[in-house]
Design an enzyme around this catalytic site. Sequence first.
Site, PDB file in Angstrom:
ATOM      1  CE  LYS A   1      -4.480   0.907   0.314  1.00  0.00           C
ATOM      2  NZ  LYS A   1      -5.549   0.032  -0.203  1.00  0.00           N
TER       3      LYS A   1
HETATM    4  P1  NAD Z   1     -12.627   7.852  -2.936  1.00  0.00           P
HETATM    5  O1  NAD Z   1     -11.614   8.849  -2.550  1.00  0.00           O
HETATM    6  O2  NAD Z   1     -12.997   7.721  -4.378  1.00  0.00           O
HETATM    7  O3  NAD Z   1     -13.983   8.085  -2.109  1.00  0.00           O
HETATM    8  C1  NAD Z   1     -14.038   8.177  -0.714  1.00  0.00           C
HETATM    9  C2  NAD Z   1     -15.430   8.690  -0.343  1.00  0.00           C
HETATM   10  O4  NAD Z   1     -15.599   8.653   1.061  1.00  0.00           O
HETATM   11  C3  NAD Z   1     -15.697  10.127  -0.780  1.00  0.00           C
HETATM   12  O5  NAD Z   1     -17.046  10.237  -1.212  1.00  0.00           O
HETATM   13  C4  NAD Z   1     -15.511  10.923   0.537  1.00  0.00           C
HETATM   14  O6  NAD Z   1     -16.215  12.141   0.537  1.00  0.00           O
HETATM   15  C5  NAD Z   1     -16.117   9.921   1.491  1.00  0.00           C
HETATM   16  N1  NAD Z   1     -15.791  10.106   2.893  1.00  0.00           N
HETATM   17  C6  NAD Z   1     -14.593  10.344   3.453  1.00  0.00           C
HETATM   18  N2  NAD Z   1     -14.728  10.425   4.801  1.00  0.00           N
HETATM   19  C7  NAD Z   1     -16.050  10.237   5.066  1.00  0.00           C
HETATM   20  C8  NAD Z   1     -16.839  10.195   6.240  1.00  0.00           C
HETATM   21  N3  NAD Z   1     -16.289  10.365   7.443  1.00  0.00           N
HETATM   22  N4  NAD Z   1     -18.174   9.966   6.135  1.00  0.00           N
HETATM   23  C9  NAD Z   1     -18.738   9.779   4.926  1.00  0.00           C
HETATM   24  N5  NAD Z   1     -18.042   9.801   3.779  1.00  0.00           N
HETATM   25  C10 NAD Z   1     -16.728  10.038   3.853  1.00  0.00           C
HETATM   26  O7  NAD Z   1     -12.090   6.452  -2.379  1.00  0.00           O
HETATM   27  P2  NAD Z   1     -12.534   4.994  -2.853  1.00  0.00           P
HETATM   28  O8  NAD Z   1     -11.566   4.509  -3.868  1.00  0.00           O
HETATM   29  O9  NAD Z   1     -13.996   4.996  -3.128  1.00  0.00           O
HETATM   30  O10 NAD Z   1     -12.215   4.166  -1.528  1.00  0.00           O
HETATM   31  C11 NAD Z   1     -13.152   4.038  -0.464  1.00  0.00           C
HETATM   32  C12 NAD Z   1     -12.715   2.886   0.433  1.00  0.00           C
HETATM   33  O11 NAD Z   1     -12.682   1.674  -0.329  1.00  0.00           O
HETATM   34  C13 NAD Z   1     -11.319   3.000   1.052  1.00  0.00           C
HETATM   35  O12 NAD Z   1     -11.329   2.387   2.314  1.00  0.00           O
HETATM   36  C14 NAD Z   1     -10.448   2.210   0.094  1.00  0.00           C
HETATM   37  O13 NAD Z   1      -9.244   1.761   0.695  1.00  0.00           O
HETATM   38  C15 NAD Z   1     -11.392   1.072  -0.217  1.00  0.00           C
HETATM   39  N6  NAD Z   1     -11.100   0.338  -1.445  1.00  0.00           N
HETATM   40  C16 NAD Z   1     -11.020   0.976  -2.635  1.00  0.00           C
HETATM   41  C17 NAD Z   1     -10.794   0.254  -3.789  1.00  0.00           C
HETATM   42  C18 NAD Z   1     -10.770   0.899  -5.151  1.00  0.00           C
HETATM   43  O14 NAD Z   1     -10.762   0.175  -6.158  1.00  0.00           O
HETATM   44  N7  NAD Z   1     -10.806   2.203  -5.261  1.00  0.00           N
HETATM   45  C19 NAD Z   1     -10.616  -1.134  -3.723  1.00  0.00           C
HETATM   46  C20 NAD Z   1     -10.718  -1.772  -2.484  1.00  0.00           C
HETATM   47  C21 NAD Z   1     -10.971  -1.022  -1.355  1.00  0.00           C
END
Ligand code: NAD
Length: 425
Positions: free
Chosen positions: A115
């Site tokens: 990561k």
């Molecule tokens: P992103 O940056 O695209 O979106 C994150 C979202 O969460 C945004 O809408 C932000 O406003 C919101 N957010 C942040 N803090 C918040 C809170 N306290 N309350 C409500 N909303 C809040 O990120 P992402 O890629 O969608 O990732 C989200 C999660 O999924 C992370 O934990 C990431 O590690 C995990 N993840 C992502 C992927 C991927 O393919 N992008 C794969 C596996 C896991």
Amino acid sequence: MTVSLEQVPNPAYICPDDMACSNLDRAAQVLHLDPSIVAVLRVPKRVVTVSIPVRMDNGQIRVFAGHRVQHSNVLGPYKGGLRYRDDVTLREVSALAMLMTWKCALLGIPYGGAKGGVAVDPRSLSLGELERLTRRFTSELVRDIGPQLDIPAPDVGTSAREMAWIMDTYSTSVGHAVPGVVTGKPLSIGGSRGRDMATGMGALITTREALATANRQLAGTTIAIQGFGKVGRAAAELFARQGARVVAVSDGSGGIYDPDGLNIEHLADFVRDGSKVAHFPGAKLIPNAGLLTLACDVLVPAAVENQITDKNARLIQAKWVVEAANAPTTLEADRILEERGIIVLPDILANAGGVVVSYLEWVQGLSYLFWDEEKVNHELEKLMVSAYARVLQQANHLHIPLRLAAYTLAVGRVVEAFSVRGLYP
Ligand code: NAD
């Protein structure tokens, strides 16, 4: 093969209290693992921290901290996302790197875990500043990443755009195009169809399977989703298309609620230009904390870690928690949910769709043969359904919760490979 516990450093960046380490310890107990092998798995294999000087638009130089943690490459190249967030820490990235090792092992894909993160709020930078930051970070990591070595992907605060800059910077420094150095890149440079929806699709598939285990179906099921970024938005769109009722969603600005179901298609269009969920016309506003405890069937945390805690776990009304985010549930909260009989689909299973399609992207790139979306989704479906079935079978067989079952399968696979490979020298 044994190594003495005393010889293994336990640096401050991996605290034994971390969710990831505690789950590893619990799995090790169930599997009766040699503690010295567990000691090896508790710490990352390599940690790289760099300073990233960036010339800002006003001519001044700012220095950002960037990390890449490579937890394990026992099963294959290191693999994991790269996040941009102002409060990113080395410890957080280390724990998430370990989660990636288990996720890849659980899904049976030939990767280790890694990561990365840069402590920056990407919204505070101009496009040019963001590009210079990404390119300089890549150039600092050029000896540490590569298609057979370590393959970054998008995560919180990054997207296909940053992956394209990384691919270009890496390719420029080695002198030829290397699309396989990142996944989650745009289609025009070797990205995979279906990658942008893949994590949401994986969450949908595992939810559908878990509901089916309880003789329920997606149609009519009520769902609340925390986070409306790449993962949360895709999940919401896919759930709504399957006839589920998405009653609440939120982003950093707050949440909105409609017991009859939100119009997710309109909401997705609304936020596409950067608008906030809370400004969606006509919606009833709810606080972020309130979303987690709403009356609904399925709660999908899809934002950031440590959202379900000992403070709110007793108030959660959902019967299923689907961890689309990484590590959204603290250890204490996990115990409370377990006691209350709430079924948690753990992150290393529920959000594995992203890394599965990253793997499919990498395979397509290495074979110079690109698939249509149907084929990608078919492969994703197969891998997710079979992983869920293995986890459920292990849970039923050992009478343990799904998270522990998933960890025992994943850790067992890594330990087996580690034992077969042996310790060099
Ligand atoms: P992103 O940056 O695209 O979106 C994150 C979202 O969460 C945004 O809408 C932000 O406003 C919101 N957010 C942040 N803090 C918040 C809170 N306290 N309350 C409500 N909303 C809040 O990120 P992402 O890629 O969608 O990732 C989200 C999660 O999924 C992370 O934990 C990431 O590690 C995990 N993840 C992502 C992927 C991927 O393919 N992008 C794969 C596996 C896991």
